[in-house]
Write an enzyme that holds these catalytic residues in place. Structure first.
Site, short mmCIF file in Angstrom:
data_model
loop_
_atom_site.label_atom_id
_atom_site.label_comp_id
_atom_site.label_asym_id
_atom_site.label_seq_id
_atom_site.Cartn_x
_atom_site.Cartn_y
_atom_site.Cartn_z
N VAL A 12 6.78 8.24 -21.48
CA VAL A 12 5.46 7.63 -21.31
C VAL A 12 4.39 8.48 -22.02
O VAL A 12 3.50 7.94 -22.69
CB VAL A 12 5.11 7.44 -19.81
CG1 VAL A 12 3.74 6.81 -19.64
CG2 VAL A 12 6.16 6.57 -19.12
N LYS A 101 3.40 7.05 -8.96
CA LYS A 101 3.32 6.25 -7.70
C LYS A 101 3.61 7.10 -6.47
O LYS A 101 3.00 6.91 -5.41
CB LYS A 101 4.25 5.04 -7.73
CG LYS A 101 5.70 5.34 -8.06
CD LYS A 101 6.07 4.79 -9.40
CE LYS A 101 7.27 5.52 -9.95
NZ LYS A 101 7.60 5.15 -11.31
N VAL A 128 1.77 1.15 -10.49
CA VAL A 128 2.45 -0.02 -9.92
C VAL A 128 2.70 -1.06 -11.01
O VAL A 128 1.77 -1.52 -11.68
CB VAL A 128 1.61 -0.68 -8.80
CG1 VAL A 128 2.32 -1.91 -8.23
CG2 VAL A 128 1.30 0.32 -7.70
N GLY A 130 3.99 -1.12 -14.00
CA GLY A 130 3.79 -0.82 -15.42
C GLY A 130 2.57 -1.48 -16.03
O GLY A 130 1.44 -1.22 -15.61
N ILE A 132 1.45 -4.50 -15.87
CA ILE A 132 0.79 -5.61 -15.16
C ILE A 132 -0.49 -5.09 -14.49
O ILE A 132 -0.43 -4.15 -13.71
CB ILE A 132 1.73 -6.19 -14.07
CG1 ILE A 132 3.04 -6.68 -14.69
CG2 ILE A 132 1.03 -7.32 -13.32
CD1 ILE A 132 4.05 -7.19 -13.68
N LYS A 201 5.36 1.75 -4.57
CA LYS A 201 4.46 0.77 -5.23
C LYS A 201 3.87 -0.22 -4.22
O LYS A 201 2.66 -0.49 -4.25
CB LYS A 201 5.24 0.04 -6.33
CG LYS A 201 5.62 0.94 -7.50
CD LYS A 201 6.60 0.24 -8.43
CE LYS A 201 7.02 1.13 -9.59
NZ LYS A 201 8.17 0.58 -10.33
N GLY A 298 9.23 1.14 -18.88
CA GLY A 298 9.32 1.39 -20.32
C GLY A 298 8.08 2.10 -20.81
O GLY A 298 6.99 1.95 -20.26
N1 HSE Z 1 11.96 3.22 -12.68
C1 HSE Z 1 10.88 2.30 -12.60
C2 HSE Z 1 11.43 0.89 -12.64
C3 HSE Z 1 9.92 2.53 -13.74
O1 HSE Z 1 12.63 0.74 -12.89
O2 HSE Z 1 10.72 -0.06 -12.38
C4 HSE Z 1 8.52 2.17 -13.45
O3 HSE Z 1 8.01 2.71 -12.28
#
Ligand code: HSE
Length: 427
Positions: A12, A101, A128, A130, A132, A201, A298
């Site tokens: 990231v 988170k 929370v 990604g 969105i 989340k 991602g």
């Molecule tokens: N490991 C998390 C997922 C990444 O798979 O949603 C984002 O928090």
């Protein structure tokens, strides 16, 4: 000039720096201020080559606190060093953007209180789902009425694994390996498959939507590790897909908040969220039902949400807006004990193929006031005498179904444990 210090230069972090450098002019235009990345800190920075003239690099994360940056972007993860970094930054009146988170769900209260005192900003949109914009939508658009429920698929790794087990007939292990290779899973994937990532989340969303302190430490958390391919097939025959669902809902003066695998009716839109995609369905008493859908994991998607908070930081600077008003999440509403929450359940067990076994199971359920809405008995597996029995019950309290299952598991003709999965219903 806003000087940004980036802490954590993994997937990231690198995507964030690339995004800022690629769209610098656009971001400056939207911010109304010049920006630059002044320092990047990562414990193994020497292994992460990144050519640029003006950025300082260090492996000493906390040294960023002594640099002249105004905004610390925390992309380390965890609640130890990240907490020291964020608290240290706010104490020095720096502002913070984080994708963490665990930090917000477990230590957010303390950090927001300090940031309000220090007049600092904490942006956490990326924590929370990604890319969105669910936190921004909740805080800015949806809090002028009562939120009834929030339900979502907010762990991309679990969704990817369940989808691969269902559509590509992959084993749990192979699907998890793929998710790790694709960079979706957490460094320790047990956070994903054990449900803890989704629990962090939904706690953050419940805290915003329901004026409740973060429920993380007291909520019910179940992951997808007990799901077997046969359950996916049997659920499908009955008209359901198995998904990992996070829910928070208002229940009179109390709040329900939990994460668990669930059978989702194929007619429910959440059943159609496949692959690594996330979706959050929010029901308000005035706006009705809204669903936000997008990439929840991602590097590029998560970094995009981190970048969006740079604009919010500038709004904070211009208007002195608090990053979290005191009115959000300070309330005294409590969590409903999971034992008292009612649900329909899917039960799958193995029985000896002898007369009377079904009658014994149904009469035990009836003694616990549980009725059966659907039942299927399958052919024994090849070379085995045991028959798989699958049932869907009416809606009953968790403690009642557990007590019935304890009885069923002691029956002579029931072999092994009963597998229990909730049936999701958000009508
Ligand atoms: N490991 C998390 C997922 C990444 O798979 O949603 C984002 O928090």
């Amino acid at each position: 000039m806003i000087k940004i210090g980036v802490c954590g230069f993994g997937t990231v972090g690198q995507s964030f720096v690339n995004h800022v450098l690629a769209y610098k002019e656009k971001i400056i235009k939207n911010c109304g201020r010049d920006i630059c990345i002044s320092i990047i800190a990562d414990r193994s920075i020497e292994r992460k080559k990144f050519k640029t003239e003006s950025i300082e690099f260090t492996s000493d994360i906390l040294s960023v606190l002594d640099s002249d940056c105004d905004l610390v972007v925390e992309l380390i993860g965890g609640t130890d060093l990240a907490y020291d970094l964020v608290k240290g930054a706010i104490s020095k009146k720096k502002s913070v953007i984080t994708a963490n988170k665990a930090l917000i769900a477990e230590k957010g209260e303390d950090l927001f209180e300090l940031s309000n005192k220090q007049n600092s900003y904490i942006g956490y949109e990326a924590s929370v789902a990604g890319a969105i914009p669910v936190i921004s939508s909740l805080e800015h658009n949806m809090l002028n009425e009562n939120i009834i429920s929030i339900s979502g698929i907010i762990n991309g790794t679990s969704n990817y694994i369940l989808d691969q087990m269902s559509s590509a007939k992959k084993s749990f292990k192979d699907a998890l390996n793929n998710a790790q290779e694709l960079g979706y899973a957490e460094a320790d994937p047990s956070f994903d498959i054990g449900g803890f990532d989704a629990a962090h989340k939904i706690s953050i969303l419940a805290n915003i939507a329901f004026d409740i302190k973060s429920p993380y430490k007291n909520m019910h958390i179940e992951g997808i590790d007990s799901i077997e391919s046969m359950d996916i097939d049997y659920a499908s025959e009955l008209g359901y897909k198995i998904k990992h669902i996070a829910t928070a809902r208002s229940n009179d003066s109390q709040i329900e908040c939990k994460v668990h695998p669930a059978l989702v009716n194929k007619k429910n839109i959440l059943s159609k969220i496949d692959g690594v995609m996330n979706a959050v369905k929010i029901i308000g008493d005035k706006f009705g039902t809204s669903m936000l859908y997008g990439h929840g994991a991602g590097g590029a998607a998560t970094a995009s949400a981190v970048v969006s908070n740079i604009i919010d930081y500038c709004i904070h600077l211009d208007r002195k807006v608090k990053s979290k008003p005191d009115s959000i999440g300070s309330g005294s509403r409590e969590l409903v004990d999971i034992q008292n929450i009612s649900n329909q359940y899917y039960l799958r067990m193995f029985a000896n193929d002898v007369p009377g076994v079904m009658a014994d199971i149904t009469s035990t359920l009836a003694k616990h006031q549980i009725s059966i809405e659907a039942v299927t008995q399958h052919e024994p597996f090849e070379n085995e005498k045991l028959i798989p029995v699958v049932m869907i019950t009416n809606s009953v309290r968790y403690k009642d179904i557990l007590s019935a299952i304890n009885k069923i598991e002691t029956m002579d003709n029931i072999i092994g444990d009963v597998n229990l999965i909730r049936v999701f219903n958000d009508d």
